[in-house]
Motif scaffolding. Structure first.
Motif, PDB file in Angstrom:
ATOM      1  N   LEU A  58       0.810  -1.213   0.000  1.00 27.26           N
ATOM      2  CA  LEU A  58       0.000   0.000   0.000  1.00 27.26           C
ATOM      3  C   LEU A  58       0.848   1.269   0.000  1.00 27.26           C
ATOM      4  O   LEU A  58       1.960   1.285   0.531  1.00 27.26           O
ATOM      5  CB  LEU A  58      -0.923   0.008   1.217  1.00 27.26           C
ATOM      6  N   ALA A  59       0.292   2.336  -0.554  1.00 24.79           N
ATOM      7  CA  ALA A  59       0.927   3.654  -0.488  1.00 24.79           C
ATOM      8  C   ALA A  59       0.836   4.188   0.945  1.00 24.79           C
ATOM      9  O   ALA A  59      -0.100   3.847   1.682  1.00 24.79           O
ATOM     10  CB  ALA A  59       0.246   4.620  -1.444  1.00 24.79           C
ATOM     11  N   PRO A  60       1.781   5.039   1.354  1.00 24.17           N
ATOM     12  CA  PRO A  60       1.738   5.588   2.709  1.00 24.17           C
ATOM     13  C   PRO A  60       0.666   6.649   2.913  1.00 24.17           C
ATOM     14  O   PRO A  60       0.406   7.053   4.037  1.00 24.17           O
ATOM     15  CB  PRO A  60       3.132   6.186   2.899  1.00 24.17           C
ATOM     16  N   VAL A  61       0.050   7.134   1.827  1.00 22.60           N
ATOM     17  CA  VAL A  61      -1.031   8.119   1.942  1.00 22.60           C
ATOM     18  C   VAL A  61      -2.243   7.633   1.168  1.00 22.60           C
ATOM     19  O   VAL A  61      -2.136   6.806   0.257  1.00 22.60           O
ATOM     20  CB  VAL A  61      -0.599   9.520   1.436  1.00 22.60           C
ATOM     21  N   VAL A  62      -3.412   8.168   1.547  1.00 26.05           N
ATOM     22  CA  VAL A  62      -4.678   7.838   0.891  1.00 26.05           C
ATOM     23  C   VAL A  62      -5.401   9.139   0.582  1.00 26.05           C
ATOM     24  O   VAL A  62      -5.020  10.206   1.085  1.00 26.05           O
ATOM     25  CB  VAL A  62      -5.553   6.938   1.789  1.00 26.05           C
ATOM     26  N   PRO A  63      -6.449   9.106  -0.247  1.00 26.80           N
ATOM     27  CA  PRO A  63      -7.177  10.350  -0.549  1.00 26.80           C
ATOM     28  C   PRO A  63      -7.721  11.013   0.715  1.00 26.80           C
ATOM     29  O   PRO A  63      -8.138  10.341   1.659  1.00 26.80           O
ATOM     30  CB  PRO A  63      -8.314   9.866  -1.459  1.00 26.80           C
ATOM     31  N   LEU A  64      -7.716  12.323   0.716  1.00 24.31           N
ATOM     32  CA  LEU A  64      -8.258  13.075   1.842  1.00 24.31           C
ATOM     33  C   LEU A  64      -9.720  12.687   2.071  1.00 24.31           C
ATOM     34  O   LEU A  64     -10.511  12.650   1.136  1.00 24.31           O
ATOM     35  CB  LEU A  64      -8.170  14.580   1.557  1.00 24.31           C
ATOM     36  N   GLY A  65     -10.057  12.385   3.314  1.00 19.16           N
ATOM     37  CA  GLY A  65     -11.425  11.994   3.645  1.00 19.16           C
ATOM     38  C   GLY A  65     -11.654  10.502   3.663  1.00 19.16           C
ATOM     39  O   GLY A  65     -12.774  10.059   3.895  1.00 19.16           O
ATOM     40  N   THR A  66     -10.606   9.713   3.413  1.00 15.70           N
ATOM     41  CA  THR A  66     -10.775   8.256   3.414  1.00 15.70           C
ATOM     42  C   THR A  66     -11.347   7.766   4.739  1.00 15.70           C
ATOM     43  O   THR A  66     -12.239   6.920   4.773  1.00 15.70           O
ATOM     44  CB  THR A  66      -9.445   7.554   3.107  1.00 15.70           C
ATOM     45  N   CYS A  67     -10.831   8.292   5.841  1.00 14.23           N
ATOM     46  CA  CYS A  67     -11.331   7.863   7.152  1.00 14.23           C
ATOM     47  C   CYS A  67     -12.661   8.528   7.502  1.00 14.23           C
ATOM     48  O   CYS A  67     -13.573   7.878   8.007  1.00 14.23           O
ATOM     49  CB  CYS A  67     -10.305   8.175   8.238  1.00 14.23           C
ATOM     50  N   SER A  68     -12.785   9.809   7.233  1.00 14.10           N
ATOM     51  CA  SER A  68     -13.993  10.526   7.643  1.00 14.10           C
ATOM     52  C   SER A  68     -15.188  10.231   6.750  1.00 14.10           C
ATOM     53  O   SER A  68     -16.321  10.110   7.226  1.00 14.10           O
ATOM     54  CB  SER A  68     -13.722  12.032   7.679  1.00 14.10           C
ATOM     55  N   ALA A  69     -14.968  10.099   5.440  1.00 14.81           N
ATOM     56  CA  ALA A  69     -16.084   9.884   4.522  1.00 14.81           C
ATOM     57  C   ALA A  69     -16.496   8.427   4.435  1.00 14.81           C
ATOM     58  O   ALA A  69     -17.674   8.119   4.279  1.00 14.81           O
ATOM     59  CB  ALA A  69     -15.716  10.395   3.124  1.00 14.81           C
ATOM     60  N   VAL A  70     -15.532   7.517   4.539  1.00 19.31           N
ATOM     61  CA  VAL A  70     -15.831   6.091   4.393  1.00 19.31           C
ATOM     62  C   VAL A  70     -16.116   5.440   5.735  1.00 19.31           C
ATOM     63  O   VAL A  70     -17.124   4.776   5.933  1.00 19.31           O
ATOM     64  CB  VAL A  70     -14.666   5.370   3.674  1.00 19.31           C
ATOM     65  N   ALA A  71     -15.205   5.652   6.702  1.00 20.86           N
ATOM     66  CA  ALA A  71     -15.363   5.017   8.006  1.00 20.86           C
ATOM     67  C   ALA A  71     -16.003   5.932   9.042  1.00 20.86           C
ATOM     68  O   ALA A  71     -16.203   5.526  10.185  1.00 20.86           O
ATOM     69  CB  ALA A  71     -14.002   4.544   8.522  1.00 20.86           C
ATOM     70  N   GLU A  72     -16.299   7.177   8.659  1.00 18.52           N
ATOM     71  CA  GLU A  72     -16.966   8.149   9.524  1.00 18.52           C
ATOM     72  C   GLU A  72     -16.192   8.410  10.819  1.00 18.52           C
ATOM     73  O   GLU A  72     -16.765   8.507  11.895  1.00 18.52           O
ATOM     74  CB  GLU A  72     -18.398   7.697   9.834  1.00 18.52           C
ATOM     75  N   LEU A  73     -14.877   8.528  10.695  1.00 15.35           N
ATOM     76  CA  LEU A  73     -14.029   8.869  11.829  1.00 15.35           C
ATOM     77  C   LEU A  73     -13.678  10.351  11.781  1.00 15.35           C
ATOM     78  O   LEU A  73     -13.689  10.968  10.719  1.00 15.35           O
ATOM     79  CB  LEU A  73     -12.756   8.019  11.822  1.00 15.35           C
ATOM     80  N   ASP A  74     -13.347  10.912  12.931  1.00 15.05           N
ATOM     81  CA  ASP A  74     -13.012  12.327  13.015  1.00 15.05           C
ATOM     82  C   ASP A  74     -11.743  12.623  12.222  1.00 15.05           C
ATOM     83  O   ASP A  74     -10.720  11.949  12.404  1.00 15.05           O
ATOM     84  CB  ASP A  74     -12.815  12.712  14.487  1.00 15.05           C
ATOM     85  N   GLN A  75     -11.796  13.626  11.346  1.00 11.50           N
ATOM     86  CA  GLN A  75     -10.627  13.983  10.543  1.00 11.50           C
ATOM     87  C   GLN A  75      -9.448  14.400  11.413  1.00 11.50           C
ATOM     88  O   GLN A  75      -8.290  14.264  11.008  1.00 11.50           O
ATOM     89  CB  GLN A  75     -10.985  15.113   9.567  1.00 11.50           C
ATOM     90  N   ASN A  76      -9.705  14.909  12.610  1.00  8.43           N
ATOM     91  CA  ASN A  76      -8.616  15.304  13.505  1.00  8.43           C
ATOM     92  C   ASN A  76      -7.821  14.113  14.025  1.00  8.43           C
ATOM     93  O   ASN A  76      -6.763  14.297  14.630  1.00  8.43           O
ATOM     94  CB  ASN A  76      -9.153  16.111  14.680  1.00  8.43           C
ATOM     95  N   ASN A  77      -8.316  12.897  13.820  1.00 13.23           N
ATOM     96  CA  ASN A  77      -7.607  11.712  14.283  1.00 13.23           C
ATOM     97  C   ASN A  77      -6.605  11.190  13.265  1.00 13.23           C
ATOM     98  O   ASN A  77      -5.944  10.184  13.510  1.00 13.23           O
ATOM     99  CB  ASN A  77      -8.598  10.600  14.645  1.00 13.23           C
ATOM    100  N   VAL A  78      -6.517  11.850  12.110  1.00 11.34           N
ATOM    101  CA  VAL A  78      -5.535  11.458  11.103  1.00 11.34           C
ATOM    102  C   VAL A  78      -4.635  12.645  10.796  1.00 11.34           C
ATOM    103  O   VAL A  78      -4.954  13.791  11.122  1.00 11.34           O
ATOM    104  CB  VAL A  78      -6.215  10.967   9.804  1.00 11.34           C
ATOM    105  N   LEU A  79      -3.490  12.375  10.165  1.00 14.28           N
ATOM    106  CA  LEU A  79      -2.571  13.431   9.756  1.00 14.28           C
ATOM    107  C   LEU A  79      -2.866  13.816   8.306  1.00 14.28           C
ATOM    108  O   LEU A  79      -2.542  13.080   7.379  1.00 14.28           O
ATOM    109  CB  LEU A  79      -1.116  12.963   9.885  1.00 14.28           C
ATOM    110  N   SER A  80      -3.505  14.947   8.113  1.00 11.71           N
ATOM    111  CA  SER A  80      -3.822  15.418   6.767  1.00 11.71           C
ATOM    112  C   SER A  80      -2.585  16.077   6.158  1.00 11.71           C
ATOM    113  O   SER A  80      -1.784  16.697   6.859  1.00 11.71           O
ATOM    114  CB  SER A  80      -4.964  16.431   6.817  1.00 11.71           C
ATOM    115  N   THR A  81      -2.436  15.941   4.844  1.00 13.19           N
ATOM    116  CA  THR A  81      -1.313  16.573   4.149  1.00 13.19           C
ATOM    117  C   THR A  81      -1.814  17.811   3.407  1.00 13.19           C
ATOM    118  O   THR A  81      -3.012  18.075   3.347  1.00 13.19           O
ATOM    119  CB  THR A  81      -0.663  15.612   3.144  1.00 13.19           C
ATOM    120  N   ILE A  82      -0.901  18.539   2.806  1.00 13.31           N
ATOM    121  CA  ILE A  82      -1.291  19.750   2.082  1.00 13.31           C
ATOM    122  C   ILE A  82      -1.548  19.481   0.610  1.00 13.31           C
ATOM    123  O   ILE A  82      -1.814  20.398  -0.158  1.00 13.31           O
ATOM    124  CB  ILE A  82      -0.215  20.847   2.229  1.00 13.31           C
ATOM    125  N   ARG A  83      -1.488  18.220   0.197  1.00  8.64           N
ATOM    126  CA  ARG A  83      -1.696  17.874  -1.214  1.00  8.64           C
ATOM    127  C   ARG A  83      -2.974  17.064  -1.423  1.00  8.64           C
ATOM    128  O   ARG A  83      -3.070  16.243  -2.331  1.00  8.64           O
ATOM    129  CB  ARG A  83      -0.493  17.095  -1.746  1.00  8.64           C
TER     130      ARG A  83
END
Length: 275
Positions: free
Chosen positions: A88-113
């Motif tokens: 797997l790649a070390p990054v995933v599309p923004l919102g993978t956790c919040s939109a798919v698994a409905e987890l708080d976005q603050n619980n992941v490290l978002s990137t600027i890209r």
């Protein structure tokens, strides 16, 4: 005054956040890249070393590499032949956790890209499973081992800011009479016992129809909520929880097809290695 309100006042007012949110993805990335480059230009070598010493996200794993690798090999070696192991790649599309698994976005490290650092291997595998399911009528079985990062603070032994997860997912189409669910649940439980030793699998039935799926496995008194549907389970070794799994609607969300079915299982490699 909250921290966010204080910061917004310092940079020009409470509407700054709204104006930034209205920027296109490419424009926001351009702005953040320029900001990051400017901030990085002021960082010195000693600054980097100072952060490395204290930042919980960047230090090495607390479990020795050889111990982790041995557990990873044991898990991967016990996989049934039908599973395809994915790098797997070390990054995933923004919102993978919040939109798919409905987890708080603050619980992941978002990137600027427009991406986020992988926080759960099952989310990434669900994305790949959805892509493959759109290209085949056959069931898809995937597995991976990945170092992931979580932003929330954990307490207790075996809980770290970054850690290794093993995950397996089975994706397919509803075949009626819970046929998909019966087959793949039995396969996952058998694999977990083969890979992890004398584990106890405790099941929570969220839908009475799934009583026929769980067999003779013991019930868990806690009702697992969140993204699991129908049935979920926790995996214990020597009385310590090392993993969990269950059925989710993630591939339904990703493909827009309500007939899709997905079973996920995850094991904390660091936790298993410390037992």
């Amino acid at each position: 005054m909250g921290v966010l309100a204080r910061v917004l006042r310092a940079v020009g007012g409470e509407d700054v956040l709204d104006r930034l949110a209205q920027l296109s993805g490419s424009d926001l990335t351009t702005l953040l890249l320029a900001l990051t480059r400017r901030r990085a230009g002021a960082v010195t070598g000693p600054d980097v070393l100072r952060q490395y010493k204290v930042d919980r996200f960047v230090g090495p794993a607390q479990v020795p590499f050889g111990v982790l690798r041995a557990v990873e090999d044991r898990l991967l070696g016990a996989l049934p032949p039908a599973f395809d192991v994915v790098g797997l790649a070390p990054v995933v599309p923004l919102g993978t956790c919040s939109a798919v698994a409905e987890l708080d976005q603050n619980n992941v490290l978002s990137t600027i890209r427009g991406t986020e650092v992988a926080a759960d291997v099952t989310n990434s595998l669900a994305l790949e499973a959805a892509v493959r399911r759109q290209a085949t009528a056959e069931d898809v079985r995937l597995a991976a081992v990945q170092r992931v990062v979580r932003s929330q603070l954990f307490e207790g032994a075996g809980r770290f800011a970054h850690f290794t997860l093993f995950a397996a997912v089975s994706a397919g189409r509803d075949r009626g009479s819970l046929a998909f669910e019966r087959q793949h649940f039995a396969e996952h439980v058998a694999f977990l016992r083969e890979a992890c030793g004398d584990v106890e699998v405790r099941v929570t039935v969220l839908d009475p129809r799934f009583e026929v799926v769980r067999g003779e496995l013991p019930s868990d008194p806690s009702r697992r909520t969140g993204y699991y549907q129908g049935l979920c389970y926790k995996v214990y070794l020597h009385g310590e929880e090392i993993g969990d799994g269950g059925f989710t609607d993630w591939t339904q969300r990703l493909t827009g097809n309500r007939k899709e079915r997905l079973l996920i299982s995850g094991v904390g490699v660091d936790r298993l290695a410390t037992l």
